[in-house]
Motif scaffolding. Structure first.
Motif, PDB file in Angstrom:
ATOM      1  N   GLU A  44     -21.758  16.828  25.616  1.00  0.00           N
ATOM      2  CA  GLU A  44     -20.582  16.676  24.762  1.00  0.00           C
ATOM      3  C   GLU A  44     -19.308  16.669  25.606  1.00  0.00           C
ATOM      4  O   GLU A  44     -18.365  15.928  25.338  1.00  0.00           O
ATOM      5  CB  GLU A  44     -20.519  17.806  23.730  1.00  0.00           C
ATOM      6  CG  GLU A  44     -21.524  17.683  22.596  1.00  0.00           C
ATOM      7  CD  GLU A  44     -22.932  18.051  23.020  1.00  0.00           C
ATOM      8  OE1 GLU A  44     -23.077  18.674  24.115  1.00  0.00           O
ATOM      9  OE2 GLU A  44     -23.880  17.724  22.283  1.00  0.00           O
ATOM     10  N   THR A  45     -19.279  17.525  26.644  1.00  0.00           N
ATOM     11  CA  THR A  45     -18.142  17.560  27.563  1.00  0.00           C
ATOM     12  C   THR A  45     -18.003  16.223  28.287  1.00  0.00           C
ATOM     13  O   THR A  45     -16.891  15.709  28.476  1.00  0.00           O
ATOM     14  CB  THR A  45     -18.318  18.692  28.588  1.00  0.00           C
ATOM     15  OG1 THR A  45     -18.424  19.935  27.899  1.00  0.00           O
ATOM     16  CG2 THR A  45     -17.141  18.753  29.553  1.00  0.00           C
TER      17      THR A  45
ATOM     18  N   ARG B 123     -15.553  21.677  17.281  1.00  0.00           N
ATOM     19  CA  ARG B 123     -15.446  21.083  18.617  1.00  0.00           C
ATOM     20  C   ARG B 123     -14.736  19.732  18.557  1.00  0.00           C
ATOM     21  O   ARG B 123     -13.898  19.421  19.412  1.00  0.00           O
ATOM     22  CB  ARG B 123     -16.843  20.919  19.247  1.00  0.00           C
ATOM     23  CG  ARG B 123     -17.471  22.209  19.728  1.00  0.00           C
ATOM     24  CD  ARG B 123     -18.643  21.933  20.651  1.00  0.00           C
ATOM     25  NE  ARG B 123     -19.652  21.116  20.010  1.00  0.00           N
ATOM     26  CZ  ARG B 123     -20.680  21.610  19.338  1.00  0.00           C
ATOM     27  NH1 ARG B 123     -20.821  22.919  19.188  1.00  0.00           N
ATOM     28  NH2 ARG B 123     -21.577  20.806  18.794  1.00  0.00           N
ATOM     29  N   LEU B 124     -15.083  18.932  17.534  1.00  0.00           N
ATOM     30  CA  LEU B 124     -14.457  17.613  17.412  1.00  0.00           C
ATOM     31  C   LEU B 124     -12.956  17.747  17.166  1.00  0.00           C
ATOM     32  O   LEU B 124     -12.160  16.991  17.731  1.00  0.00           O
ATOM     33  CB  LEU B 124     -15.120  16.829  16.284  1.00  0.00           C
ATOM     34  CG  LEU B 124     -16.541  16.320  16.547  1.00  0.00           C
ATOM     35  CD1 LEU B 124     -17.121  15.671  15.303  1.00  0.00           C
ATOM     36  CD2 LEU B 124     -16.555  15.336  17.716  1.00  0.00           C
TER      37      LEU B 124
ATOM     38  N   LYS C  10     -18.967  13.263  27.236  1.00  0.00           N
ATOM     39  CA  LYS C  10     -18.445  12.253  26.315  1.00  0.00           C
ATOM     40  C   LYS C  10     -16.947  12.443  26.083  1.00  0.00           C
ATOM     41  O   LYS C  10     -16.200  11.469  25.970  1.00  0.00           O
ATOM     42  CB  LYS C  10     -19.216  12.316  24.991  1.00  0.00           C
ATOM     43  CG  LYS C  10     -20.667  11.861  25.090  1.00  0.00           C
ATOM     44  CD  LYS C  10     -21.302  11.719  23.730  1.00  0.00           C
ATOM     45  CE  LYS C  10     -21.484  13.064  23.064  1.00  0.00           C
ATOM     46  NZ  LYS C  10     -22.222  12.959  21.764  1.00  0.00           N
ATOM     47  N   LEU C  11     -16.516  13.704  26.017  1.00  0.00           N
ATOM     48  CA  LEU C  11     -15.088  13.977  25.835  1.00  0.00           C
ATOM     49  C   LEU C  11     -14.290  13.510  27.044  1.00  0.00           C
ATOM     50  O   LEU C  11     -13.207  12.938  26.899  1.00  0.00           O
ATOM     51  CB  LEU C  11     -14.865  15.471  25.590  1.00  0.00           C
ATOM     52  CG  LEU C  11     -13.402  15.922  25.481  1.00  0.00           C
ATOM     53  CD1 LEU C  11     -12.691  15.182  24.354  1.00  0.00           C
ATOM     54  CD2 LEU C  11     -13.331  17.425  25.253  1.00  0.00           C
TER      55      LEU C  11
ATOM     56  N   GLN D  69     -19.826  21.861  15.243  1.00  0.00           N
ATOM     57  CA  GLN D  69     -19.565  20.526  15.787  1.00  0.00           C
ATOM     58  C   GLN D  69     -18.208  20.004  15.326  1.00  0.00           C
ATOM     59  O   GLN D  69     -17.458  19.410  16.105  1.00  0.00           O
ATOM     60  CB  GLN D  69     -20.678  19.569  15.351  1.00  0.00           C
ATOM     61  CG  GLN D  69     -20.541  18.174  15.929  1.00  0.00           C
ATOM     62  CD  GLN D  69     -21.663  17.254  15.482  1.00  0.00           C
ATOM     63  OE1 GLN D  69     -22.553  17.656  14.735  1.00  0.00           O
ATOM     64  NE2 GLN D  69     -21.621  16.015  15.903  1.00  0.00           N
TER      65      GLN D  69
ATOM     66  N   SER E  63     -21.838  20.242  29.616  1.00  0.00           N
ATOM     67  CA  SER E  63     -22.693  19.728  28.547  1.00  0.00           C
ATOM     68  C   SER E  63     -22.457  18.228  28.378  1.00  0.00           C
ATOM     69  O   SER E  63     -21.465  17.672  28.854  1.00  0.00           O
ATOM     70  CB  SER E  63     -22.390  20.450  27.231  1.00  0.00           C
ATOM     71  OG  SER E  63     -21.076  20.129  26.785  1.00  0.00           O
TER      72      SER E  63
ATOM     73  N   ASP F 101     -11.444  18.688  20.341  1.00  0.00           N
ATOM     74  CA  ASP F 101     -11.421  17.540  21.243  1.00  0.00           C
ATOM     75  C   ASP F 101     -10.322  16.557  20.859  1.00  0.00           C
ATOM     76  O   ASP F 101      -9.605  16.034  21.723  1.00  0.00           O
ATOM     77  CB  ASP F 101     -12.781  16.825  21.236  1.00  0.00           C
ATOM     78  CG  ASP F 101     -13.893  17.689  21.798  1.00  0.00           C
ATOM     79  OD1 ASP F 101     -13.574  18.736  22.417  1.00  0.00           O
ATOM     80  OD2 ASP F 101     -15.068  17.349  21.610  1.00  0.00           O
TER      81      ASP F 101
ATOM     82  N   GLN G 170     -24.299  24.374  12.372  1.00  0.00           N
ATOM     83  CA  GLN G 170     -24.165  23.465  13.511  1.00  0.00           C
ATOM     84  C   GLN G 170     -23.114  22.391  13.228  1.00  0.00           C
ATOM     85  O   GLN G 170     -22.314  22.052  14.107  1.00  0.00           O
ATOM     86  CB  GLN G 170     -25.510  22.827  13.834  1.00  0.00           C
ATOM     87  CG  GLN G 170     -26.499  23.774  14.478  1.00  0.00           C
ATOM     88  CD  GLN G 170     -27.723  23.056  15.019  1.00  0.00           C
ATOM     89  OE1 GLN G 170     -27.919  21.864  14.771  1.00  0.00           O
ATOM     90  NE2 GLN G 170     -28.547  23.775  15.748  1.00  0.00           N
TER      91      GLN G 170
END
Length: 617
Positions: free
Chosen positions: A429-430, A296-297, A432-433, A293, A427, A300, A289
């Motif tokens: 996370e999306t 993804r970061l 926040k991005l 993550q 999501s 991003d 995970q």
């Protein structure tokens, strides 16, 4: 015991020892029991032999019939804990001639039953039969210990293998699949499930369930919350269940549920191994995970870095908005993206060019008004998973909505809205991005707008909103290099000083604005109207012939006379150039200025053309 009996026991031990040396037989408990019975038959000259394992949950009979007596509980109750050898028939075991109990610490673990000739059994003393029982019991115990050692070796070898596999993969599916594979190898008769705390919709046929927080399975939730193993025993269903948390260094990611059939209490040695496996799996899940993550970061950050770089490259506002819209659609899998600016009093909204076409339609108003009202009050970003206005009788087309305020220097400038028709499509996370992306982009938006506003101020007259004289000069030079002809006219408001003296300078300014507006409404979008200075205005018509320019000028003179309040008139001087005659910009201006002077001196409210050293009214 006599010499023959002692030799029989020695032979029995020797046979048992040889049996233990057969490595393959150690892998099968049933085969080793049958081999043991064959040895006992051989040394006792029995016709048949059977072994009964006294497990109250899972009794087993090994012998020719391999059938557990239905009354085995009654049989065990009749047997004395003080006696080893039974030569009299036992109820339920009448077909056997001899019964030898196997017991430790007054606990009967099972018995060996023999069939044969009574005379041959009579020749064997109780002493040698008790020794036979003792040796057989020790053999079984040694065998179980050896099996345990081998099993532990294999298990921890598997644990090492699975740990190595866990640390060689950062794919969540591979980690979960390896957990299940290991359990299937070690516990083929057990049932097991992985209860995971996150959404799991893509793990194929693995026995995985969602760990529901409102579930009635309190033991599973207790293991998840406390991080400690929990047990659930069922006498009625004859099973024991172990719940062990999948625990990493930063938290618990789920629970491993293992169901052991025919067991009252879960074996301690199994708890230890399963706990080690679960802890290893929890660390692997955590690493997977964290790896996902981090990917993804990085992605991003790459998106924000690329966007910031492009936004700082002096793009025009429309180009800026189009670029951001494309980035959001591609990165967030969005269907509609809109950027809405608010007026200072929040009463008006402006859709920026570059937004998707939906926001220019009337259907978008209900979304914009709802979101605008929320953001104006709360000054916070909105994350809506399933949008539906309660007072709207129609089903809303777009369910998933993210709206992020564009704030610059503490002032709310507008909102960025991203939408999709499916509910819960984005999501968190999306979300926040998107907030980070809009935060980094707002300054670029503002700078683009300020830069274009500054450009407009430089090339635009503040009062009339016509172009500046410098802009007009640049466009005429460009046209004389690129076009085949053009018409230039200078316009002057007649008797303008009298307007100022009579009505005041404010009315004078208003008259200039009225004439400027009439000029803008009389020319094309490609034509240029400019303020030359004071009450003098100018018009350039690229690619327009002299005759066409004359018609436009005369129509303008007429409209000014008819439409201004207070009424004014204008004088107009025209010059023209074409590719066939070599001419400079200075000469073009000089002829138009001379024509204007002539118009003013010869009566005003008229058009004069100065062309090829000729003068026309």
């Amino acid at each position: 015991m006599n010499q023959d009996e002692r030799q029989m026991i020695i032979n029995l031990k020797s046979y048992f020892f040889d049996l233990i040396q057969i490595e393959d037989s150690l892998l099968n408990y049933e085969e080793i029991i049958k081999a043991m019975l064959e040895i006992i038959k051989k040394v006792t000259c029995a016709a048949d032999a059977a072994y009964f394992s006294n497990n109250s949950w899972h009794p087993q009979l090994f012998g020719l019939e391999d059938k557990v007596p239905s009354n085995h509980h009654i049989i065990m109750a009749e047997l004395s804990h003080q006696k080893i050898v039974y030569r009299q028939p036992i109820v339920g075991l009448e077909e056997y001639d001899l019964l030898l109990l196997l017991k430790t610490d007054d606990k009967i673990t099972g018995w060996i039953a023999l069939k044969g000739n009574d005379d041959s059994f009579n020749e064997l003393s109780d002493c040698v039969l008790e020794k036979l029982s003792e040796v057989s019991l020790k053999f079984l115990e040694k065998y179980r210990q050896l099996m345990k050692t081998i099993s532990d070796k294999r298990r921890y070898k598997q644990l090492y293998r699975v740990t190595d596999k866990f640390h060689s993969s950062m794919n969540m599916n591979d980690v979960l699949g390896e957990i299940i594979f290991t359990l299937q190898e070690v516990y083929p008769s057990f049932t097991y499930y992985l209860l995971l705390s996150h959404d799991n919709h893509h793990h194929g046929d693995l026995p995985i369930k969602d760990l529901e927080y409102d579930s009635e399975n309190t033991a599973a939730m207790q293991a998840y919350v406390t991080g400690n193993c929990q047990f659930e025993d069922s006498l009625q269903e004859k099973r024991s269940i172990l719940y062990t948390p999948l625990k990493g260094k930063q938290g618990v990611y789920g629970v491993l549920q293992v169901i052991a059939p025919n067991t009252l209490l879960f074996p301690n040695r199994e708890v230890e191994f399963i706990t080690l496996l679960a802890n290893t799996a929890g660390t692997a899940i955590e690493n997977a995970q964290l790896y996902q993550q981090s990917k993804r970061l990085i992605k991003d950050l790459q998106l924000i870095n690329e966007t910031s770089h492009r936004l700082n490259s002096n793009l025009r506002l429309t180009e800026t908005m189009s670029f951001i819209t494309e980035q959001i659609i591609r990165s967030f899998d969005a269907e509609e993206v809109g950027f809405i600016l608010f007026s200072e009093d929040f009463k008006e909204s402006k859709i920026l060019k570059g937004s998707t076409g939906f926001f220019l339609q009337k259907e978008a108003e209900s979304y914009i008004n709802h979101i605008k009202g929320k953001v104006e009050i709360e000054k916070e970003a909105l994350f809506i998973g399933d949008f539906n206005q309660q007072d709207d009788p129609f089903v809303m087309q777009y369910k998933s909505i993210m709206a992020v305020p564009m704030i610059q220097s503490g002032v709310l400038k507008g909102i960025a809205v991203v939408m999709h028709s499916l509910p819960y499509h984005f999501s968190f996370e999306t979300f926040k991005l998107l907030q980070s992306l809009v935060h980094h982009s707002t300054l670029a938006f503002t700078n683009s707008m300020l830069r274009e506003e500054l450009e407009r101020m430089v090339v635009t007259d503040h009062l009339t909103k016509l172009h500046s004289r410098s802009y007009l000069d640049d466009k005429i030079h460009q046209s004389m290099n690129e076009d085949h002809e053009g018409t230039f006219m200078m316009v002057d408001i007649d008797n303008f000083k009298r307007i100022n003296d009579t009505f005041g300078h404010q009315v004078g300014d208003d008259v200039i604005v009225q004439v400027a507006n009439l000029i803008k409404s009389s020319i094309r979008g490609t034509d240029i109207g400019a303020r030359w200075g004071g009450e003098e205005l100018a018009i350039y018509l690229p690619g327009v012939s002299l005759n066409a320019g004359l018609i436009i000028a005369e129509r303008l003179v007429k409209r000014v006379s008819e439409c201004t309040e207070p009424q004014v008139t204008i004088s107009c001087g025209i010059s023209h150039w074409d590719r066939g005659i070599q001419e400079s910009y200075a000469a073009l201006f000089k002829r138009a200025d001379h024509a204007l002077y002539t118009a003013k001196q010869s009566g005003k409210n008229q058009v004069v053309v100065k062309e090829n050293n000729s003068q026309y009214k």
